[in-house]
Design a protein around this motif. Structure first.
Motif, PDB file in Angstrom:
ATOM      1  N   UNK A  47       0.826  -1.206   0.000  1.00  0.00           N
ATOM      2  CA  UNK A  47       0.000   0.000   0.000  1.00  0.00           C
ATOM      3  C   UNK A  47       0.859   1.255   0.000  1.00  0.00           C
ATOM      4  N   UNK A  48       1.836   1.319   0.897  1.00  0.00           N
ATOM      5  CA  UNK A  48       2.659   2.521   1.002  1.00  0.00           C
ATOM      6  C   UNK A  48       3.666   2.630  -0.134  1.00  0.00           C
ATOM      7  N   UNK A  49       4.029   1.478  -0.722  1.00  0.00           N
ATOM      8  CA  UNK A  49       5.002   1.510  -1.807  1.00  0.00           C
ATOM      9  C   UNK A  49       4.399   1.737  -3.176  1.00  0.00           C
ATOM     10  N   UNK A  50       3.248   1.083  -3.441  1.00  0.00           N
ATOM     11  CA  UNK A  50       2.669   1.111  -4.792  1.00  0.00           C
ATOM     12  C   UNK A  50       1.296   1.746  -4.879  1.00  0.00           C
ATOM     13  N   UNK A  51       0.679   2.029  -3.747  1.00  0.00           N
ATOM     14  CA  UNK A  51      -0.597   2.708  -3.760  1.00  0.00           C
ATOM     15  C   UNK A  51      -1.789   1.778  -3.620  1.00  0.00           C
ATOM     16  N   UNK A  52      -2.956   2.383  -3.420  1.00  0.00           N
ATOM     17  CA  UNK A  52      -4.178   1.637  -3.132  1.00  0.00           C
ATOM     18  C   UNK A  52      -4.626   0.766  -4.296  1.00  0.00           C
ATOM     19  N   UNK A  53      -4.677   1.316  -5.497  1.00  0.00           N
ATOM     20  CA  UNK A  53      -5.197   0.543  -6.630  1.00  0.00           C
ATOM     21  C   UNK A  53      -4.323  -0.662  -6.935  1.00  0.00           C
ATOM     22  N   UNK A  54      -3.019  -0.507  -6.817  1.00  0.00           N
ATOM     23  CA  UNK A  54      -2.122  -1.645  -7.047  1.00  0.00           C
ATOM     24  C   UNK A  54      -2.317  -2.712  -5.973  1.00  0.00           C
ATOM     25  N   UNK A  55      -2.628  -2.297  -4.748  1.00  0.00           N
ATOM     26  CA  UNK A  55      -2.844  -3.254  -3.664  1.00  0.00           C
ATOM     27  C   UNK A  55      -4.163  -3.994  -3.858  1.00  0.00           C
ATOM     28  N   UNK A  56      -5.204  -3.301  -4.307  1.00  0.00           N
ATOM     29  CA  UNK A  56      -6.472  -3.959  -4.633  1.00  0.00           C
ATOM     30  C   UNK A  56      -6.258  -5.011  -5.709  1.00  0.00           C
ATOM     31  N   UNK A  57      -5.513  -4.661  -6.732  1.00  0.00           N
ATOM     32  CA  UNK A  57      -5.220  -5.611  -7.810  1.00  0.00           C
ATOM     33  C   UNK A  57      -4.459  -6.819  -7.275  1.00  0.00           C
ATOM     34  N   UNK A  58      -3.496  -6.583  -6.406  1.00  0.00           N
ATOM     35  CA  UNK A  58      -2.701  -7.676  -5.844  1.00  0.00           C
ATOM     36  C   UNK A  58      -3.573  -8.639  -5.044  1.00  0.00           C
ATOM     37  N   UNK A  59      -4.470  -8.116  -4.216  1.00  0.00           N
ATOM     38  CA  UNK A  59      -5.341  -8.984  -3.417  1.00  0.00           C
ATOM     39  C   UNK A  59      -6.260  -9.796  -4.316  1.00  0.00           C
ATOM     40  N   UNK A  60      -6.815  -9.168  -5.345  1.00  0.00           N
ATOM     41  CA  UNK A  60      -7.671  -9.912  -6.280  1.00  0.00           C
ATOM     42  C   UNK A  60      -6.895 -11.035  -6.969  1.00  0.00           C
ATOM     43  N   UNK A  61      -5.638 -10.778  -7.290  1.00  0.00           N
ATOM     44  CA  UNK A  61      -4.817 -11.819  -7.903  1.00  0.00           C
ATOM     45  C   UNK A  61      -4.501 -12.938  -6.912  1.00  0.00           C
ATOM     46  N   UNK A  62      -4.330 -12.583  -5.643  1.00  0.00           N
ATOM     47  CA  UNK A  62      -4.120 -13.613  -4.618  1.00  0.00           C
ATOM     48  C   UNK A  62      -5.355 -14.507  -4.515  1.00  0.00           C
ATOM     49  N   UNK A  63      -6.554 -13.911  -4.556  1.00  0.00           N
ATOM     50  CA  UNK A  63      -7.782 -14.708  -4.546  1.00  0.00           C
ATOM     51  C   UNK A  63      -7.809 -15.689  -5.728  1.00  0.00           C
ATOM     52  N   UNK A  64      -7.426 -15.212  -6.899  1.00  0.00           N
ATOM     53  CA  UNK A  64      -7.390 -16.081  -8.083  1.00  0.00           C
ATOM     54  C   UNK A  64      -6.382 -17.209  -7.891  1.00  0.00           C
ATOM     55  N   UNK A  65      -5.219 -16.871  -7.357  1.00  0.00           N
ATOM     56  CA  UNK A  65      -4.183 -17.881  -7.128  1.00  0.00           C
ATOM     57  C   UNK A  65      -4.649 -18.948  -6.132  1.00  0.00           C
ATOM     58  N   UNK A  66      -5.385 -18.532  -5.104  1.00  0.00           N
ATOM     59  CA  UNK A  66      -5.919 -19.502  -4.142  1.00  0.00           C
ATOM     60  C   UNK A  66      -6.841 -20.486  -4.848  1.00  0.00           C
ATOM     61  N   UNK A  67      -7.658 -19.977  -5.741  1.00  0.00           N
ATOM     62  CA  UNK A  67      -8.562 -20.858  -6.493  1.00  0.00           C
ATOM     63  C   UNK A  67      -7.769 -21.849  -7.357  1.00  0.00           C
ATOM     64  N   UNK A  68      -6.695 -21.391  -7.978  1.00  0.00           N
ATOM     65  CA  UNK A  68      -5.845 -22.297  -8.767  1.00  0.00           C
ATOM     66  C   UNK A  68      -5.266 -23.402  -7.886  1.00  0.00           C
ATOM     67  N   UNK A  69      -4.764 -23.014  -6.723  1.00  0.00           N
ATOM     68  CA  UNK A  69      -4.166 -24.003  -5.822  1.00  0.00           C
ATOM     69  C   UNK A  69      -5.201 -25.003  -5.329  1.00  0.00           C
ATOM     70  N   UNK A  70      -6.391 -24.524  -4.977  1.00  0.00           N
ATOM     71  CA  UNK A  70      -7.440 -25.428  -4.520  1.00  0.00           C
ATOM     72  C   UNK A  70      -7.893 -26.358  -5.637  1.00  0.00           C
ATOM     73  N   UNK A  71      -7.905 -25.859  -6.863  1.00  0.00           N
ATOM     74  CA  UNK A  71      -8.253 -26.714  -8.003  1.00  0.00           C
ATOM     75  C   UNK A  71      -7.231 -27.830  -8.175  1.00  0.00           C
TER      76      UNK A  71
END
Length: 350
Positions: free
Chosen positions: A286-310
């Motif tokens: 958040x402090x390094x890249x900003x709010x929008x980049x952090x939102x994108x990162x969390x959404x990508x983590x959610x996607x990655x979790x789904x890949x791992x669970x699959x």
């Protein structure tokens, strides 16, 4: 030094000391499943803790508040991050706002920008029932964290030195509140014995706050003349603490302490957690890249979790509790000498 100045120091030193990566997750491996028999669209990331349903297995763990405009802005951005990604969010200790009402706004801003989300209040184990009720009212909290931070207090130059009666106070708070109470460590881990003791109260869950991430001994040592370096490597690694607590109680376990990515989260849940808290890595992003980049990162983590669970053939987070794991090195040795049968993780599903 005022509480506000100390809060600001904590943010600065947390970023400078960084993550230790001594969580034990690198000694936890999955057994590959060649026939997972699942579709990505079937994955469900919902979890339930203390009667609350979270749409994400990740939540933003307690970080700050009570440090004036700087912490108010951080909490505003974290609140928006939680709102836009479906994560729950915990505020930092509210004791400063209970003692200085001018600091209330640095916590209230979380509810202002996330009016419908799940928000957790936070106090230390020294709190009274009335203070706990006031903290919940302050931010209309859906649950309250009670944090255990003995090592931080001992290392803190102006910290507490009396820890008598903590378990009794926690029990009274859990009985006296109308919202769930979750007890959390602050980076040094929950043992089997502590989990058993806590499970005899009416708390709703345990956040093990394991060793290996942000290290409050190192942070507080930066503020001391005579450093207590013997506490810098003190604690139960996160992966081990999850296994210890999960075997000791039927209460929901939350993993936190050095959680850095989707793989850490899925390993956490496979070891017995129901959700995973992230703090330092989100604050740095958040402090390094900003709010929008952090939102994108969390959404990508959610996607990655789904890949791992699959890949593991797990439709739900509960299914992950039955996937086979291989434990090695320090993690295996610790659980073995503690009588926690690390081999049982490898025999799941057989």
């Amino acid at each position: 030094m005022t509480r506000a100045q100390r809060k600001q120091d904590h943010i600065k030193h947390a970023l400078s000391t960084g993550q230790l990566r001594k969580t034990g997750f690198d000694e936890v491996a999955f057994v590959h499943q060649s026939l997972p028999n699942i579709a990505l669209e079937d994955i469900d990331l919902h979890t339930k803790i203390g009667g609350l349903e979270w749409s994400s297995p990740i939540f933003i763990n307690a970080m700050t508040g009570g440090g004036g405009e700087q912490t108010s802005k951080i909490n505003e951005d974290l609140s928006v991050l939680a709102r836009e990604t479906g994560m729950a969010i915990a505020v930092g200790s509210q004791m400063s706002a209970l003692k200085d009402t001018s600091e209330r706004s640095t916590y209230e801003i979380v509810r202002k920008y996330n009016p419908e989300g799940i928000v957790l209040g936070n106090l230390g184990s020294e709190a009274t029932v009335q203070q706990a009720q006031d903290a919940v009212e302050m931010i209309r909290a859906d649950a309250l964290q009670i944090h255990l931070n003995v090592i931080q207090e001992l290392t803190m130059p102006e910290g507490d030195r009396d820890f008598k009666g903590a378990l009794e106070r926690i029990g009274l708070i859990a009985e006296g509140l109308s919202v769930p109470v979750i007890v959390k460590e602050t980076g040094f881990g929950i043992s089997r014995e502590a989990a058993q003791a806590l499970s005899r109260t009416k708390i709703a869950g345990i956040d093990i706050g394991g060793f290996g991430g942000t290290n409050f001994s190192r942070i507080e040592n930066q503020r001391r003349e005579r450093m207590l370096h013997f506490f810098d490597d003190w604690g139960i690694p996160t992966a081990i603490s999850i296994a210890e607590a999960h075997q000791a109680t039927d209460l929901p376990i939350i993993s936190s302490g050095g959680i850095m990515n989707s793989l850490d989260i899925v390993k956490s849940i496979s070891l017995g957690a129901s959700a995973a808290g992230m703090a330092g890595v989100l604050l740095g992003k958040l402090l390094g890249d900003g709010l929008q980049a952090t939102i994108k990162e969390v959404n990508e983590i959610h996607t990655d979790i789904r890949y791992l669970m699959s890949a593991l053939g797990c439709e739900t987070l509960e299914d992950l509790h039955q996937t086979p794991l291989i434990l090695t090195g320090h993690v295996y040795h610790w659980l073995m000498v503690r009588g926690l049968e690390p081999e049982r993780f490898s025999r799941r599903g057989i």
